[in-house]
Design a protein around this motif. Structure first.
Motif, PDB file in Angstrom:
ATOM      1  N   ARG A   1       1.741   1.816  -3.456  1.00  0.00           N
ATOM      2  CA  ARG A   1       0.614   2.329  -4.229  1.00  0.00           C
ATOM      3  C   ARG A   1       0.403   3.813  -3.948  1.00  0.00           C
ATOM      4  O   ARG A   1       0.084   4.587  -4.868  1.00  0.00           O
ATOM      5  CB  ARG A   1      -0.648   1.532  -3.871  1.00  0.00           C
ATOM      6  N   GLU A   2       0.580   4.227  -2.701  1.00  0.00           N
ATOM      7  CA  GLU A   2       0.487   5.657  -2.385  1.00  0.00           C
ATOM      8  C   GLU A   2       1.544   6.453  -3.149  1.00  0.00           C
ATOM      9  O   GLU A   2       1.281   7.586  -3.592  1.00  0.00           O
ATOM     10  CB  GLU A   2       0.671   5.871  -0.882  1.00  0.00           C
TER      11      GLU A   2
ATOM     12  N   HIS B   1       0.826  -1.208   0.000  1.00  0.00           N
ATOM     13  CA  HIS B   1       0.000   0.000   0.000  1.00  0.00           C
ATOM     14  C   HIS B   1       0.862   1.260   0.000  1.00  0.00           C
ATOM     15  O   HIS B   1       0.510   2.252  -0.655  1.00  0.00           O
ATOM     16  CB  HIS B   1      -0.956   0.027   1.185  1.00  0.00           C
TER      17      HIS B   1
ATOM     18  N   SER C   1      -2.732   6.053   9.214  1.00  0.00           N
ATOM     19  CA  SER C   1      -1.864   5.334   8.288  1.00  0.00           C
ATOM     20  C   SER C   1      -2.678   4.202   7.680  1.00  0.00           C
ATOM     21  O   SER C   1      -2.937   3.188   8.343  1.00  0.00           O
ATOM     22  CB  SER C   1      -0.638   4.773   9.012  1.00  0.00           C
TER      23      SER C   1
ATOM     24  N   ALA D   1      -5.236   6.031  -3.366  1.00  0.00           N
ATOM     25  CA  ALA D   1      -4.874   4.693  -2.911  1.00  0.00           C
ATOM     26  C   ALA D   1      -5.827   4.212  -1.815  1.00  0.00           C
ATOM     27  O   ALA D   1      -6.228   3.041  -1.786  1.00  0.00           O
ATOM     28  CB  ALA D   1      -3.434   4.680  -2.400  1.00  0.00           C
ATOM     29  N   ALA D   2      -6.210   5.116  -0.921  1.00  0.00           N
ATOM     30  CA  ALA D   2      -7.151   4.747   0.138  1.00  0.00           C
ATOM     31  C   ALA D   2      -8.527   4.430  -0.442  1.00  0.00           C
ATOM     32  O   ALA D   2      -9.186   3.477  -0.009  1.00  0.00           O
ATOM     33  CB  ALA D   2      -7.254   5.868   1.165  1.00  0.00           C
TER      34      ALA D   2
ATOM     35  N   GLY E   1      -0.810   8.588  -5.033  1.00  0.00           N
ATOM     36  CA  GLY E   1      -1.186   9.485  -3.947  1.00  0.00           C
ATOM     37  C   GLY E   1      -2.049   8.775  -2.912  1.00  0.00           C
ATOM     38  O   GLY E   1      -2.753   7.804  -3.206  1.00  0.00           O
ATOM     39  N   GLY E   2      -1.964   9.291  -1.703  1.00  0.00           N
ATOM     40  CA  GLY E   2      -2.616   8.619  -0.591  1.00  0.00           C
ATOM     41  C   GLY E   2      -4.121   8.571  -0.675  1.00  0.00           C
ATOM     42  O   GLY E   2      -4.745   7.569  -0.290  1.00  0.00           O
ATOM     43  N   TYR E   3      -4.764   9.638  -1.183  1.00  0.00           N
ATOM     44  CA  TYR E   3      -6.223   9.654  -1.213  1.00  0.00           C
ATOM     45  C   TYR E   3      -6.770   8.623  -2.201  1.00  0.00           C
ATOM     46  O   TYR E   3      -7.684   7.857  -1.872  1.00  0.00           O
ATOM     47  CB  TYR E   3      -6.738  11.048  -1.582  1.00  0.00           C
TER      48      TYR E   3
END
Length: 390
Positions: free
Chosen positions: A42-43, A39, A266, A51-52, A47-49
């Protein structure tokens, strides 16, 4: 029956050492490491958003598997970054007034005791310790004699950080509930090595960490709150996950335990925690718990036979922590000398369990905590190393 070879293959960290610190921060299985790192990668790609958003169903699944493990409604769970954070978030939300009584366990953890003392100073409440009985576990008769209508909160520790005893939680909870007191259970050292059924234990809240016996990543933890109780409490800190801003001068709390959760987290480690709990469920929790207990008892008996070594565990029922001292050597010296031989243990200091350690005139103890992936050859190697030190 667990496949020890498969367990060890799933745990690369145990290949070149004897690892006996699952009560501190255990070795995660490959699935946990791979889930977490995947993960993070992937972020880095999108990007984190985004990916989430791709993992929303999986994130909900983390809540579901933990709920399965402790027999809870998923909506009764809140995630945090640690057991201490979970415990504190609940504890600070319970209203207290001058003269109210907070009862803590004689083996309560330092963080819990400090929080209780701080709130007592601020509110005029008082903190009292429940004594231990002759075996070292919580004295139920003493607790029954202590409780009255002024007791608002009872803090119970399932397994203390400095030894292998298991406290009688369900029995103590029944006593506390007779006078309407709330019970918060610190399950930091029991989640992942002992059965946890919140309906059977009947506690009002339970806090746990991911990094210990559950074998999840550091920086993960969770809180269970009885659903009807959660709806009546307002945490001391809120954000747009724990509440909704509904008007310029108003907000509405989350209707369930989500009010104890913050939006930012996280995602990678939370997914890793889910992988850890799934791994435990797939193995079969009962088999894992039995393997931990078997290894700990093996160590207790072996260490008790060594001249110059004193096992300091108390209690009637024992858990996976084995505490001991070596005559003439400080526990830190023992830890470091074992580390030089590629054997990992840790030390529990007086400040972590001040009341219990002071009563027993102990400054510190060595703590060995074998998980199910530890082989009996590893245990014999450890015992041999301690024999050489002693």
């Amino acid at each position: 029956m667990l496949d020890i070879a498969g367990l060890r293959a799933d745990t690369p960290g145990c290949e070149n050492q004897v690892f006996l610190d699952s009560a501190g921060s255990s070795l995660p299985p490959r699935a946990v490491v791979e889930t977490t790192i995947a993960h993070l990668r992937r972020e880095a790609e999108i990007g984190g958003y985004r990916a989430a958003n791709e993992r929303l169903d999986d994130l909900h699944g983390v809540r579901t598997v933990i709920a399965e493990l402790i027999n809870a409604d998923p909506a009764a769970l809140a995630f945090s970054d640690s057991a201490s954070r979970s415990w504190s978030d609940f504890f600070y939300s319970v209203p207290l007034a001058p003269g109210d009584r907070i009862l803590i366990s004689g083996a309560d953890y330092g963080s819990n005791a400090i929080a209780a003392l701080q709130r007592a100073r601020r509110t005029g409440a008082v903190v009292e310790a429940i004594p231990a009985d002759g075996s070292g576990q919580l004295d139920l008769d003493a607790l029954a004699a202590m409780v009255d209508e002024r007791v608002k909160l009872v803090s119970l520790v399932h397994v203390p950080t400095n030894g292998g005893l298991v406290n009688p939680v369900a029995e103590a909870t029944r006593i506390a509930h007779r006078v309407g007191a709330l019970v918060v259970l610190d399950a930091c050292q029991s989640a992942g090595q002992l059965p946890l059924d919140v309906a059977e234990l009947d506690v009002d809240a339970l806090s746990a960490t991911g990094r210990k016996w559950l074998r999840g990543p550091r920086g993960t933890g969770f809180l269970y709150v009885r659903p009807e109780l959660a709806r009546s409490l307002e945490p001391g800190r809120l954000d747009l996950r724990s509440a909704e801003w509904t008007a310029p001068g108003d907000y509405v709390l989350s209707p369930d335990a989500g009010r104890f959760e913050f939006w930012e987290c996280s995602v990678a480690t939370r997914l890793g925690l889910g992988a850890a709990v799934r791994y435990l469920l797939d193995l079969g929790p009962a088999a894992v718990y039995a393997a931990i207990a078997e290894r700990a008892e093996y160590l207790r008996k072996a260490l008790q036979e060594l001249p110059g070594v004193e096992v300091r565990d108390r209690g009637i029922q024992h858990a996976g922590i084995v505490s001991f001292i070596v005559a003439g050597q400080e526990p830190i010296q023992v830890r470091d000398r074992l580390a030089a031989a590629d054997i990992t243990v840790t030390v529990s200091h007086r400040s972590s369990t001040l009341l219990d350690m002071s009563a027993r005139e102990l400054n510190s103890v060595v703590r060995a905590s074998p998980h199910c992936f530890v082989s009996f050859e590893d245990l014999d190697r450890f015992v041999g190393a301690v024999r050489a030190l002693a």
